[in-house]
Design an enzyme around this catalytic site. Structure first.
Site, PDB file in Angstrom:
ATOM      1  CE  LYS A 171      -3.840  -2.475   2.040  1.00  0.00           C
ATOM      2  NZ  LYS A 171      -4.660  -2.849   3.171  1.00  0.00           N
ATOM      3  CG  ASP A 185      -9.768  -0.456   4.411  1.00  0.00           C
ATOM      4  OD1 ASP A 185      -9.419  -0.917   3.317  1.00  0.00           O
ATOM      5  OD2 ASP A 185      -9.113  -0.590   5.460  1.00  0.00           O
ATOM      6  CD  GLN A 195      -3.587  -4.502   6.260  1.00  0.00           C
ATOM      7  OE1 GLN A 195      -3.752  -3.462   5.636  1.00  0.00           O
ATOM      8  NE2 GLN A 195      -3.880  -5.667   5.741  1.00  0.00           N
TER       9      GLN A 195
HETATM   10  N1  GUN Z   1      -6.764  -7.058   5.739  1.00  0.00           N
HETATM   11  C1  GUN Z   1      -6.950  -7.824   4.640  1.00  0.00           C
HETATM   12  N2  GUN Z   1      -7.493  -7.084   3.652  1.00  0.00           N
HETATM   13  C2  GUN Z   1      -7.658  -5.838   4.129  1.00  0.00           C
HETATM   14  C3  GUN Z   1      -8.162  -4.624   3.581  1.00  0.00           C
HETATM   15  O1  GUN Z   1      -8.598  -4.540   2.435  1.00  0.00           O
HETATM   16  N3  GUN Z   1      -8.144  -3.551   4.414  1.00  0.00           N
HETATM   17  C4  GUN Z   1      -7.696  -3.616   5.691  1.00  0.00           C
HETATM   18  N4  GUN Z   1      -7.740  -2.516   6.422  1.00  0.00           N
HETATM   19  N5  GUN Z   1      -7.219  -4.723   6.235  1.00  0.00           N
HETATM   20  C5  GUN Z   1      -7.202  -5.821   5.455  1.00  0.00           C
END
Ligand code: GUN
Length: 280
Positions: free
Chosen positions: A52, A119, A96
């Site tokens: 990211k 998200d 996350q």
């Molecule tokens: N953990 C696995 N996929 C994601 C996601 O798309 N966003 C977040 N915040 N955590 C994750």
């Protein structure tokens, strides 16, 4: 033989488009900043967070990284989020998941200001999606819609079957397909005669978390098959929820694993971040 839907190429194209948009914002003096919070050091999470940050760098979005120890208390985490909510220079906040067990994930998500919820996990974002109002959309299902549109696969009027009903993928996927005028069925582990239902699908989206679960017996000739799963097999290779080699000859189009849905999630996160520049 199926057409391969190349998520890597489509996500690269989207990121190039976003890069241009970000440069235009920059020229107008508008900077975009994403705050990324990771609690603990789960190896898979560290890889996702690293990707990211790299995507932000490529597109020209600033990123603020919070790498917090496993022992961080819920209160400490909530206070960081509240500070970020109040910062005018921060447009998006991403925590996350998964979080350590002593932290209430729902409470954390609810604490993020919905205008910074890139998200798309906040109940307000989910509610807005369900009634067709503006809000951030969960990145993986939003990415799947882009995969379909950019591969010229029509959704309108088509039988769409979603396998899996998670809050992050299955449910928002169903709502997005409905928004695109698909006829949508959601199936799950308790669905009777799953094969009968999946065989109706013109578009089959699979997110059940079981390696190679969907074989050709589940797929109608010519159907588009979208595989959200990702698993590491004993031989070290990756596979999805769909038995790719088995389904390949039956499907009309199919996403590979890796290189299908996966790269789209980050591309759509970046798209949400660019959108956030207009939200706050
Ligand atoms: N953990 C696995 N996929 C994601 C996601 O798309 N966003 C977040 N915040 N955590 C994750």
């Amino acid at each position: 033989m199926a057409k391969i839907i190349d998520g890597k190429a489509i996500s690269a194209q989207i990121k190039e488009e976003l890069k241009v948009q970000v440069a235009e914002y920059k020229a107008k003096g508008i900077d975009i900043c994403l705050a990324v919070i990771q609690v603990g050091n789960d190896p898979a999470s560290s890889v996702y967070v690293g990707n990211k940050k790299k995507a932000c760098e490529f597109i020209g979005i600033n990123s603020l990284a919070y790498e917090l120890p496993e022992e961080t208390t819920q209160e400490e985490l909530l206070n960081i989020i509240k500070d970020l909510n109040n910062r005018a220079d921060v447009n998006g906040i991403l925590v996350q998941l998964p979080l350590p067990k002593h932290i209430d994930e729902d409470l954390v998500i609810k604490t993020i200001d919905p205008s910074k919820d890139v998200d798309g996990f906040h109940p307000q974002s989910v509610g807005a999606l369900s009634i067709g109002q503006k809000g951030y959309v969960s990145c993986t299902p939003a990415g799947i819609i882009q995969l379909l549109k950019r591969s010229d696969i029509e959704i309108k009027g088509k039988e769409c079957v979603v396998v899996g009903r998670s809050n992050i993928v299955g449910k928002p996927m169903a709502l997005l397909l409905l928004r695109e005028d698909g006829t949508v069925t959601v199936t799950h582990s308790r669905t009777k005669d799953l094969k009968e239902v999946t065989k109706r699908a013109d578009i089959l989206v699979v997110a059940i978390g079981k390696p190679k679960f969907i074989t050709k017996e589940y797929v109608k000739e010519g159907a588009t098959v979208i595989d959200v799963g990702i698993h590491r097999m004993d031989n070290g290779k990756l596979c999805g929820d769909v038995d790719y080699d088995d389904v390949f000859d039956v499907a009309g189009a199919i996403t590979p694993v890796p290189g299908g849905v996966g790269p789209m999630t980050i591309a759509m996160l970046m798209a949400n971040c660019v959108e956030s520049a207009l939200m706050n």
